[in-house]
Every structure is written in C-alpha cells, then in structure tokens.
Design a protein around this motif. Sequence first.
Motif, short mmCIF file in Angstrom:
data_model
loop_
_atom_site.label_atom_id
_atom_site.label_comp_id
_atom_site.label_asym_id
_atom_site.label_seq_id
_atom_site.Cartn_x
_atom_site.Cartn_y
_atom_site.Cartn_z
N LEU A 1 -18.00 -26.65 -6.99
CA LEU A 1 -17.60 -27.80 -6.12
C LEU A 1 -19.08 -28.34 -5.76
N GLU A 2 -20.07 -27.54 -5.18
CA GLU A 2 -21.24 -27.78 -4.82
C GLU A 2 -22.01 -28.67 -5.73
N GLN A 3 -21.96 -28.52 -6.89
CA GLN A 3 -22.31 -29.32 -8.11
C GLN A 3 -21.96 -30.71 -8.19
N TYR A 4 -20.52 -30.65 -7.94
CA TYR A 4 -19.68 -32.08 -8.24
C TYR A 4 -19.42 -32.71 -7.03
N ALA A 5 -19.20 -31.97 -5.89
CA ALA A 5 -18.77 -32.76 -4.67
C ALA A 5 -19.53 -32.12 -3.48
N GLN B 1 -20.11 -28.67 1.32
CA GLN B 1 -20.74 -28.37 2.79
C GLN B 1 -19.79 -28.21 3.80
N LEU B 2 -18.68 -29.12 3.76
CA LEU B 2 -17.74 -29.29 4.75
C LEU B 2 -16.87 -27.66 4.94
N LEU B 3 -16.66 -26.99 3.60
CA LEU B 3 -16.06 -25.84 3.69
C LEU B 3 -16.66 -24.86 4.39
N PRO C 1 -17.20 -35.52 5.49
CA PRO C 1 -17.57 -36.92 4.79
C PRO C 1 -16.74 -38.15 5.54
N ALA C 2 -17.38 -39.24 5.32
CA ALA C 2 -16.35 -40.52 5.80
C ALA C 2 -15.11 -40.46 5.14
N GLY C 3 -14.17 -40.81 6.05
CA GLY C 3 -12.71 -40.96 5.34
C GLY C 3 -12.12 -39.97 5.28
N THR C 4 -12.72 -38.55 5.63
CA THR C 4 -11.74 -37.19 5.41
C THR C 4 -10.87 -37.35 6.40
N GLU C 5 -9.70 -36.91 5.96
CA GLU C 5 -8.37 -36.74 6.97
C GLU C 5 -8.05 -35.02 6.70
N GLU C 6 -7.44 -34.64 7.80
CA GLU C 6 -7.03 -33.06 7.94
C GLU C 6 -5.58 -33.17 8.76
#
Length: 341
Positions: free
Chosen positions: A214-218, A223-225, A233-238
């Motif tokens: 996940l670090e490689q591709y996103a 980092q959020l994890l 990241p911008a646009g993240t919803e929870e």
Amino acid sequence: MSREGSGVCALVRSALMVSSLIGVGAWEAAAQLPESGALLADLGLSESEIAQVGGGALVRHAVPAASERELTAGLAFQVPVSPAELVGNSKRNLLDSTDPNMIAFGVISTPATLDDFAKLTLEPGAQKRAQQYLKARPGDDLNLSAAEIAAFQKLGAGASTASVEAQVRSALVARVEAYRAQGLAGIAPYAREGGAQRSAGDELRTAAQASKKLEQYAPAAYQLLLSYPNAKPAGTEEIFRWSQINAHGVPTFVLTHVLLVPDGDAWLAIQRQIYASTGYNAEQAIAAFLPSKGGTVVVYGNRTSTDQITGFGGGTKRSIGSKLLASQLEDLFEKARTQVK
C-alpha cells in the motif's frame, strides 16, 4: 465460556463485518493505484489466476501473517459495475439489514453521543450479560480496560441491567472519542491476567506496517493508517459505526472505523474494527476498487488479531483459522456480488 473456548469460529463471524467497507460521498481525483492486472501480479497471482478474475471467478491471494496472533485472508474478484456504482449500492446497507446474525447497528455522529447508541442493549440474555460486566476481571471473556472494569465494579453488585447498559454505552462513546483524538495511541488496552495487557492499537499498527505494498502504490493512504487522525489525503471521508452481532452464539459489540480515500477513478476503502467486546482483539481490512473493462476489480485483504491461536499448536490453529476466514469471506462476497448485478 472461556476466551479460548469461544473458538476461532466466533471471531471469524465477527470479522465478516466487511459489508460496511464502503461508505458514501463523491471524491476528488488524487493518487496512483496501478491498473488491476499489475497489482494482482504484484500480489503473487499467476497469469491464469488473473485471467480467472477477469472471467468472473473469485480468487484467493496470500496475505502473510505479521504476528503469531494474526489470521489473514486475501481475495480478488470482479463486479460488473463501476467503482462509483459499487459505492452507490453500498449505501443501501443490504448486508447489515438482511444479515440474520445482526442484532443491532447504528452510525456514530461527530462527536459521538449517547444518543448514537440508543438502540444498543444487552439483549439477548440481558440480565446474565449484565452480571458478566459487573463481575468482570482482567483476563475474563470480556475485552475491557482496567479503567472500564473499575467503572463497572463501582456500580455495585446489585446494579440494575439498565445502569450496566448505560455504562456500556458510555464506555463505547469514550473509546470512539479517544481514538478520534489520538488515533491508535488512544485505544485503551484490554486488561489481562497478572497485570498484562493486549493493545488493539498495537495490533492495528502491526497490521498497517505489514501493508507495505500500500505504501508503494498509495503512500498517502499508507501514511494515514499510521498517523490517523493526521495526514488525511484531500477528499478523504470517514464513517464510524457500532454493531452488535451474534457471533456463533456469542453477542459481540464492535466499533468500526471506515476510511474512504480518493484515488482518481479508483477508490480505496479501509475498515478498522478498533474494538470488539469479546472473541478477538481487532481487525483491519483494506480493499482497492479498480476500474476495469468488465466493471470493477476488487482486491481485498483482511488481518484479524486474536489471542486464541497462540501457544501450543499455534501454527496449525493459524493455518486452519485463516482458511476458514477466507472461505467464509468468499461466501459473503459471492452473496454481495449477486446484489450489485
């Protein structure tokens, strides 16, 4: 029933709360997930297996365990709708509302309030379950922190079921808000015998650190994890949810956090079960929704932490438990696929 006696089957059923993986909202374009074939190949799927996914089959992929307490499962499959349509289908909460093992569930507001848990009760068997909380000790079946145990003891042996239910709601509100404020560091550890503790926060951090691809591709999502509630990241919803499920005869309260991270036409959904009242410690599941010619390829990985597979024969227990988890997840996703066609 002892913690071990509740069995791997109970936590497997509890881990099937993946129906709430996807949430709501329109997202901005952002990151760089690979096209589905490249990601599947990087996960170790053969050309034949990748072709099977494209042809409509549900294929398992290996997810190496990061600790002796971890059960894992990985699946890849395709659904004949776009990622946006897949999210739209999820808004109906079909699996939650039709699951015969679901006792109750609800969305948690920001900030969490006692009203969010108004439907939460100790039924079935409320009086007996209330006594379990009043008599709770470190190492019992219930996952409680030392402070939570003290709070239930303070109610007194003759406390009413209603007062115990109120204390359960208060404890869950406190757990949600502590996690929102401090992330993994805010998750109060479960008290174990002899002064020992089991930290669901540490278990989830181990699961996050093990998700190196996940670090490689996103990288932003990775980092959020590790850094939540920072580095969104911008646009993240929870979304935060609570549920009570009948896990093979064991009523279990679960607190779930869903993160929805924008990635262009692809979407990344991260589910964390930050609290489980019994049976297992925590769960992290990550799903990538990648657009394809046939609709959407879903690449899913699940890591569930439990103390039930440690000790003598732990390797065998972990192998059997992981296969059982994968098998039951397959069944769930097969049913889910029929609902989006």
